[in-house]
Design an enzyme around this catalytic site. Structure first.
Site, PDB file in Angstrom:
ATOM      1  N   HIS A 294       0.855  -1.184   0.000  1.00 31.98           N
ATOM      2  CA  HIS A 294       0.000   0.000   0.000  1.00 31.98           C
ATOM      3  C   HIS A 294       0.888   1.230   0.000  1.00 31.98           C
ATOM      4  O   HIS A 294       1.941   1.233   0.633  1.00 31.98           O
ATOM      5  CB  HIS A 294      -0.910   0.017   1.234  1.00 31.98           C
ATOM      6  CG  HIS A 294      -2.071   0.936   1.077  1.00 31.98           C
ATOM      7  ND1 HIS A 294      -1.997   2.279   1.355  1.00 31.98           N
ATOM      8  CD2 HIS A 294      -3.325   0.704   0.625  1.00 31.98           C
ATOM      9  CE1 HIS A 294      -3.159   2.833   1.099  1.00 31.98           C
ATOM     10  NE2 HIS A 294      -3.981   1.907   0.642  1.00 31.98           N
TER      11      HIS A 294
ATOM     12  N   ASP B 274      -8.131  -5.345  -0.337  1.00 35.56           N
ATOM     13  CA  ASP B 274      -8.552  -6.173  -1.470  1.00 35.56           C
ATOM     14  C   ASP B 274      -8.284  -7.660  -1.243  1.00 35.56           C
ATOM     15  O   ASP B 274      -8.963  -8.509  -1.821  1.00 35.56           O
ATOM     16  CB  ASP B 274      -7.848  -5.712  -2.754  1.00 35.56           C
ATOM     17  CG  ASP B 274      -8.350  -4.357  -3.205  1.00 35.56           C
ATOM     18  OD1 ASP B 274      -9.547  -4.082  -3.011  1.00 35.56           O
ATOM     19  OD2 ASP B 274      -7.551  -3.568  -3.739  1.00 35.56           O
TER      20      ASP B 274
END
Ligand code: ACO
Length: 372
Positions: A258, A309
């Site tokens: 991320h 996700d």
């Protein structure tokens, strides 16, 4: 003119102010920790919070839900447009087209006042799940299912998609995932939406652009790629070897890493329990066990952790939702955050227009065409 500082990918750059959400000190929406919201609220309450700034009381929530539920329908010409799209159109591309087309039918389309944008936001919140479900059933040749006004955002979506009510456990799991997907500060799609409306363009244009940005596998598209990773790993026994080999080939393991979170994404931890529970309820924990192995290898080899996700892709798969629906489901939640940011941008607008660091040829003169 001084040369501005350059940060590739705008990493670490503060590109605006917001009161919608912060990742500082743990992710929170309008001051509420996302875990607190996921435990105590429905997505519908969180959507209200994002759009209106405060959590609703019971009467205000009922009024909000009634208004949104009444808007759960598409203009008939839009259904014809969805039916006319090539059969290979992905659900996310169809949704992008649907949102763009919905702008033509919205009576407030050209009105950029706060009240008009709030009305448009609430309509899009209602219409996006309908567009996803209607397109899905059209492609399958299934009869359309009319929206139910008595069901929540999550429950109505599953009902329209399947033509039957989902179990309370499934509705709860989807609802939690929608809360976690609803908002995330200046992510790529939200920033795209803010850039678009900073020109004083309209809300539908901003959301259409945001859906285009969401599609890419480095952003929302990753939740569909997660199942490709797990299927390629093939099960828990070969997962370690597969992951090490993929990393040696310099492949990205979708659902990990991320831009902001370098030690883990709190949202992934919250949804993991729901993904395993859904898999166990479906009687097959293969992909949960495989995911655990991949998580261990990624932490040990890359010091890299799952993002939202990673469990979302597995949860939706365990719920027997088809993979190309995963990113549209993300959009069905993020519409709340996109709308909140579009309204905030317009309330204190300044055109977003950064600079570029020039890397092209030195200044030269144009030669007559015969000499080039
Ligand atoms: N698997 C393996 N290696 C990775 C991964 C990954 N998932 N993510 C980053 N890396 C590596 C890169 O290859 C790069 O290595 P290098 O320096 O040897 O070239 C290094 O880590 C830095 O990568 P960047 O792309 O520069 O990092 P950035 O902060 O720009 O990327 C991103 C963040 C795009 C999310 C990245 O981690 C990624 O591609 N992850 C996979 C896609 C994904 O899951 N996206 C969902 C984001 S969250 C969301 O939308 C809810």
């Amino acid at each position: 003119m001084t040369t501005p500082a350059y940060s590739p990918g705008l990493e670490g750059v503060v590109a605006g102010e917001t009161a919608v959400c912060t990742v500082e000190g743990g992710l929170s929406y309008r001051g509420y920790a996302v875990g607190d919201l996921a435990e105590h609220c429905s997505f519908d309450e969180v959507a209200f919070l994002l759009l209106h700034g405060e959590l609703p009381g019971a009467a205000r929530l009922k009024e909000f839900n009634t208004g949104v539920a009444a808007a759960r329908r598409l203009p008939p010409p839009l259904k014809e447009l969805l039916a006319a799209l090539p059969k290979w159109t992905t659900p996310l591309d169809a949704l992008r087209t649907a949102v763009s087309a919905l702008g033509h039918f919205d009576q407030d389309a050209a009105d950029n006042s706060h009240d008009a944008n709030l009305r448009k936001s609430e309509r899009l919140l209602a219409q996006i799940p309908v567009a996803i479900a209607d397109h899905y059933r059209l492609v399958k040749g299934l009869p359309q299912v009319l929206a139910r006004q008595d069901l929540s955002h999550a429950a109505n979506f599953l009902y329209m998609l399947r033509g039957a009510e989902a179990s309370p456990e499934e509705v709860k799991a989807l609802d939690v995932s929608l809360i976690l997907y609803a908002e995330h500060e200046f992510n790529a799609s939200t920033f795209a939406a803010r850039v678009i409306v900073s020109t004083l363009s309209d809300l539908h244009s901003g959301v259409t652009g945001a859906i285009g940005a969401l599609k890419g596998p480095l952003h929302g598209g990753a939740n569909e790629k997660v199942m490709d990773i797990l299927l390629a790993a093939g099960g828990k026994d070969g997962a370690e070897e597969w992951t090490r080999a993929a990393l040696a080939r310099k492949e990205r393991i979708m659902g990990f890493g991320h831009r902001v979170y370098k030690t883990g994404d709190v949202r992934a931890g919250i949804l993991k329990a729901h993904a395993r529970a859904a898999a166990e309820a479906a009687g097959d924990a293969t992909w949960e066990d495989t995911a655990d192995v991949i998580e261990r290898v990624m932490a040990a080899e890359k010091n890299m952790y799952p993002n939202l996700d990673w469990p979302a892709g597995r949860l939706y798969h365990a719920m027997k939702l088809e993979i190309p629906l995963f990113t549209p489901i993300f959009a069905m939640a993020r519409i709340a955050g996109w709308s909140a940011h579009i309204m905030e941008q317009l309330e204190n607008n300044r055109l977003i227009r950064p600079r570029a660091l020039y890397k092209g040829p030195d200044r030269r003169t144009v030669k007559p065409i015969a000499e080039r």
